[in-house]
Write an enzyme that holds these catalytic residues in place. Structure first.
Site, short mmCIF file in Angstrom:
data_model
loop_
_atom_site.label_atom_id
_atom_site.label_comp_id
_atom_site.label_asym_id
_atom_site.label_seq_id
_atom_site.Cartn_x
_atom_site.Cartn_y
_atom_site.Cartn_z
N GLU A 199 0.90 -1.21 -0.25
CA GLU A 199 0.00 0.17 0.04
C GLU A 199 0.64 1.37 -0.05
OE1 GLU A 199 -2.84 -0.25 3.31
OE2 GLU A 199 -3.85 -2.14 2.52
N GLU A 305 -5.98 -10.92 -0.85
CA GLU A 305 -6.88 -10.25 0.41
C GLU A 305 -8.50 -10.55 0.20
OE1 GLU A 305 -5.32 -7.35 2.69
OE2 GLU A 305 -3.35 -7.55 2.05
#
Length: 393
Positions: A199, A305
């Protein structure tokens, strides 16, 4: 002459009689052998039948049948052409028998939900805590499951010592390298792959300059992170991991352009993780475009995820309906089908973010009812589970 004839005739008769007796004896012996053989075969046949009918043998046969039925039962790990995994909570794995049994039965790859993040592994500058992560890896080895490491560098889940670290650029670089290589070397040969950086991009597709790592190490810290990880374990498969690929074009295309530049420079990056915390009412076209554009890099693709929210509007009074479950199943099916269409060499696998709806981060974090995973809170398969299986048919 008459006497001689009679004598010869009697001798012939005696001879004939002897021959007949001999033949009769032979016939009796043959008959006895045949009868004996029949009796033996009959006895053997009776004995076999009795063995089959014994309670012990019956139980054994039932056990074998049950075993065959168990082996033939469709599960995620024996039905899909690529690895299908889950992130796992170490505490649940240790203490919740149903949770552990479901992970063991269904998943071929596991990721630590939290136990391998920076705060957990490296709580103080000179302290590393590998206990929970080592437990996970030993469990995976026992049950023949792949382990994916998550995550080496992230701007969240930072311990206070990193947030407050004092030092010049050289000290920061040394700390950065030592952190990465100490962890990767500890797990070398046991963790197959890593999310090296997590991220680091904004939604507009540019690097986030507000992260601590960017501020202290400069814009090229991502490339160096991959180099350091590769030096520590040259066989590990290294990923850049991020969310939002399916929502808009800017972020995804910024990431794709960046990793292509890393490739061109010879930086050891091997894959892109598409987190895909997503929702049931996003269009199929967006998922298809995202997966295909990331696959166009030629790198491995990990849907890393995955969960599909049924309450993205955060309606606190929303109820679960059969219609919502059907729509969720259809979305899981489409994502899996699209993923299965990319080159096999690029299919690193799909990982769901935790195991059941009761374990999911989504209801806790958003404080809303939601049911994003393949199993309900009672550890039962939902229609979404069949959607995944149908995606590869």
């Amino acid at each position: 002459m008459l006497y001689k004839y009679v004598r010869q005739t009697n001798e012939i008769d005696y001879i004939k009689g002897d021959i007949l007796v001999f033949l009769l004896i032979i016939m009796v012996i043959k008959t006895y052998q045949v009868l004996l053989a029949v009796l033996v075969m009959g006895a053997a046949g009776c004995s076999k039948t009795e063995e089959i009918a014994t309670p012990t043998e019956t139980v054994s046969l039932e056990t074998v049948a049950a075993s065959k039925s168990s082996k033939s039962k469709a599960t995620l790990q024996n039905s899909l052409p690529f690895k299908f995994g889950a992130s796992v909570n170490i505490g649940f794995l240790q203490k919740n028998e149903k949770y552990r049994a479901l992970v063991t039965q269904e998943f071929s790859s596991i990721t630590a939900e939290s136990a391998m993040k920076i705060k957990e592994l490296h709580p103080a500058e000179n302290t590393y805590d590998f206990a929970d992560a080592d437990y996970l890896i030993n469990y995976a080895k026992q049950h023949n499951k792949r382990v994916h490491g998550h995550t080496l560098i992230w701007d969240s889940s930072l311990p206070s010592w990193i947030k407050n670290y004092k030092g010049d650029s050289k000290a920061w670089e040394k700390m950065f390298k030592t952190h990465i290589q100490t962890i990767v070397k500890h797990f070398k040969g046991r963790v197959e792959s890593w999310d090296v950086v997590n991220e680091a991009f904004k939604d507009d597709g540019t690097l986030d300059k507000k992260t601590l790592w960017y501020k202290k190490l400069g814009p090229d810290y991502i490339a160096r992170a991959f180099q350091y990880a590769h030096e520590a374990d040259p066989k590990a498969i290294l990923f850049y991991n991020d969310y939002g690929h399916e929502y808009g074009n800017f972020k995804r295309r910024g990431i794709v352009a960046y990793v292509n530049k890393l490739k061109a420079r010879g930086i050891p990056i091997h894959g892109v993780g598409m987190q895909m915390h997503t929702r049931y009412n996003l269009s199929d076209e967006k998922f298809a475009r995202a997966i295909k554009e990331v696959a166009a890099t030629g790198l491995k693709v990990h849907i890393s995820e995955l969960d599909i929210s049924l309450n993205p509007e955060s309606n606190k009074s929303k109820k679960l309906t059969s219609d919502l479950l059907k729509k969720q199943a259809a979305k899981y099916k489409f994502i899996v089908k699209t993923y299965n269409s990319i080159p096999k060499s690029q299919q690193f696998g799909i990982t769901a973010w935790n195991v059941t709806d009761g374990d999911s981060w989504v209801p806790r974090s958003y404080k809303r009812p939601d049911w994003p995973l393949l199993f309900d809170s009672n550890y039962e398969r939902k229609p979404a589970y069949q959607g995944v299986l149908d995606g590869v048919k």
